[in-house]
Write an enzyme that holds these catalytic residues in place. Structure first.
Site, short mmCIF file in Angstrom:
data_model
loop_
_atom_site.label_atom_id
_atom_site.label_comp_id
_atom_site.label_asym_id
_atom_site.label_seq_id
_atom_site.Cartn_x
_atom_site.Cartn_y
_atom_site.Cartn_z
N ASP A 199 0.86 -1.13 -0.10
CA ASP A 199 0.01 -0.05 0.13
C ASP A 199 0.83 1.23 0.05
O ASP A 199 1.80 1.33 0.40
CB ASP A 199 -0.84 0.16 1.03
CG ASP A 199 -0.27 -0.29 2.55
OD1 ASP A 199 0.83 -0.86 2.51
OD2 ASP A 199 -0.63 0.50 3.56
N GLU B 236 -0.41 -2.08 5.13
CA GLU B 236 0.47 -2.14 6.14
C GLU B 236 0.41 -0.78 6.88
O GLU B 236 0.72 -0.74 8.20
CB GLU B 236 2.09 -2.23 5.54
CG GLU B 236 2.93 -2.60 6.72
CD GLU B 236 3.43 -1.07 7.40
OE1 GLU B 236 3.60 -1.30 8.70
OE2 GLU B 236 3.39 -0.10 6.81
N GLU B 237 0.11 0.25 6.04
CA GLU B 237 0.11 1.52 6.95
C GLU B 237 -0.82 1.68 7.95
O GLU B 237 -0.76 2.81 8.34
CB GLU B 237 0.37 2.72 5.58
CG GLU B 237 1.56 2.74 4.80
CD GLU B 237 2.85 3.14 5.62
OE1 GLU B 237 2.82 3.45 6.60
OE2 GLU B 237 3.79 3.19 5.03
N HIS C 270 7.95 8.43 4.60
CA HIS C 270 6.76 9.15 4.77
C HIS C 270 7.11 10.51 4.49
O HIS C 270 6.25 11.51 4.95
CB HIS C 270 6.36 8.78 6.21
CG HIS C 270 5.77 7.46 6.32
ND1 HIS C 270 5.05 7.14 7.38
CD2 HIS C 270 6.06 6.17 5.84
CE1 HIS C 270 4.56 5.87 7.47
NE2 HIS C 270 5.30 5.37 6.48
ZN LIG Z 1 5.31 3.31 6.24
ZN LIG Z 2 6.62 0.58 5.12
#
Ligand SMILES: [Zn+2]
Ligand SMILES: [Zn+2]
Length: 398
Positions: A84, A142-143, A368
């Site tokens: 993702d 995952e995020e 990020h």
């Molecule tokens: Zn991440």
């Molecule tokens: Zn990651």
């Protein structure tokens, strides 16, 4: 012989891995919306001749590769990659920058997918000698730290049940050509908590008729820090942070309530359980001793990512044979969390870091960040280490 074969099989498709990564980078999809991404993965795995299952954990994909040299007693290893993207507006002039406004592969999961597919391609090319079964798990969300649990709940680790799981995270703070591998914890647990202190509001000049929740909250914040200094082993690491504190409306008014939000990071399941339980007890008892009350709640969190020493050693040896021990960092624990933890809690495994930064090329932005990028040299290296480690795990007697 085999390891040289893996090297050649991976590097033969270096240009393809880069092209796949760039295509994914241009088409990022957020947690549980990875439909185009999942289709691309499933089509590639089917083209390679794997058994493919889709829709696990909504948008997750599993591909099963049975080696021709597998026997009735041979082992199964899972290779996990997350897929993702993040809700970030990319700040890039690269031709492969995101074409979806406000969405971006800012954590390198596009690279994880390319690497996972690269491992599948390499092992399919060597299928005649592959001494067991490799299960590829492409995990959504995952995020949001919920894709792994949902995939496992939907049967990603059944039929066949893996004996071990391995996976990597690309890591821009590390230079390309280096990796971080260690037994034990590598990523922290990540939990969120809320404390609501209830007192009794009143006039700021007449405190004796009130119960001031601001003073109570201040005592609680200070008391919480003693959990790390007095209740956790000095040989363990942990963090308790109160990141938000709100209460009151005016300089001369005693508030009714104060609300605090915080996070806990640990590297040990028992530490995590202890701290989360004790935050509630401590806050409630401090509040009670000062005539206030306190409500405590936790939101969904994730356990620490802890690598099995045996599997970590196999991954370390695979990496050392490729890049040399000089290029392996073993002091590489991070305070971020990753829901790979759920796979690692299910079977022994190893999660490791593959350097993706390159200061000479200006690839230094943190994960990020809107300027995040990777040096694509990490794709072939990551795939070679994963494929070699998977092969070595299959050769290990159960
Ligand atoms: Zn991440
Ligand atoms: Zn990651």
């Amino acid at each position: 012989m085999t390891m040289a074969g893996i090297h050649d099989a991976v590097y033969a498709q270096a240009a393809d891995l880069s092209a796949i990564r760039r295509d994914l980078h241009q088409h990022p999809e957020l947690a549980f919306e990875e439909h185009r991404t999942a289709n691309l993965i499933a089509e590639e795995l089917r083209r390679l001749g794997l058994d493919v299952r889709t829709g696990l954990g909504r948008t997750g994909v599993v591909g099963i590769l049975r080696g021709d040299a597998a026997t009735a007693t041979s082992r199964t290893v899972m290779v996990r990659a997350d897929i993702d993207a993040l809700p970030i507006l990319e700040d890039s002039v690269q031709p492969y920058r995101s074409q979806a406004a406000g969405k971006m592969h800012a954590c390198g999961h596009d690279g994880h997918i390319a690497i996972g597919l690269g491992v599948a391609r390499a092992l399919v090319a060597l299928r005649a000698d592959l001494p067991g079964t490799v299960v590829f798990a492409f995990q959504p969300a995952e995020e949001r730290a919920s894709g792994a649990e949902e995939m496992i709940r939907d049967g990603a680790m059944r039929d066949p049940r893996p004996d071990a799981v391995i996976g990597l995270h690309l890591w821009s703070p590390f230079q390309v050509g280096t990796v971080g591998i260690k037994p034990g914890p590598i990523f922290a647990s990540a939990d969120e908590f809320t404390l609501i202190v209830r007192g009794k509001g009143g006039h700021g000049a007449v405190p004796q008729t009130s119960v001031d929740p601001v003073v109570v909250a201040a005592q609680i914040v200070t008391a919480l820090q003693t959990l790390i200094s007095r209740e956790i082993s000095p040989f363990h690491q942990a963090v308790v942070t109160v990141g938000s504190i709100h209460g009151g409306t005016a300089f001369n008014v005693i508030a009714d309530t104060v609300e605090m939000l915080g996070t806990v990071r640990t590297y040990d399941a028992a530490d995590r359980e202890h701290i989360l339980r004790r935050i509630g007890e401590l806050a409630q008892n401090v509040a009670q001793s000062m005539r206030a009350t306190c409500e405590f709640a936790t939101a969904i969190g994730i356990p620490p990512c802890v690598s099995d020493p045996g599997i970590a050693t196999i991954v370390y040896e695979a990496a050392a044979a490729i890049i040399g021990e000089d290029h392996i960092l073993t002091d590489c624990m991070q305070t971020v969390g990753d829901d790979m933890a759920y796979f690692l809690n299910a079977v022994p495994g190893c999660y490791f870091l593959v350097g993706a930064g390159n200061t000479e090329k200006g690839i230094t932005a943190p994960h990020h960040s809107a300027r995040f990028d990777i040096d694509e040299g990490c794709l072939t290296l990551g795939a070679e280490i994963l494929a070699s480690a998977a092969w070595k795990i299959l050769l290990t007697q159960a």
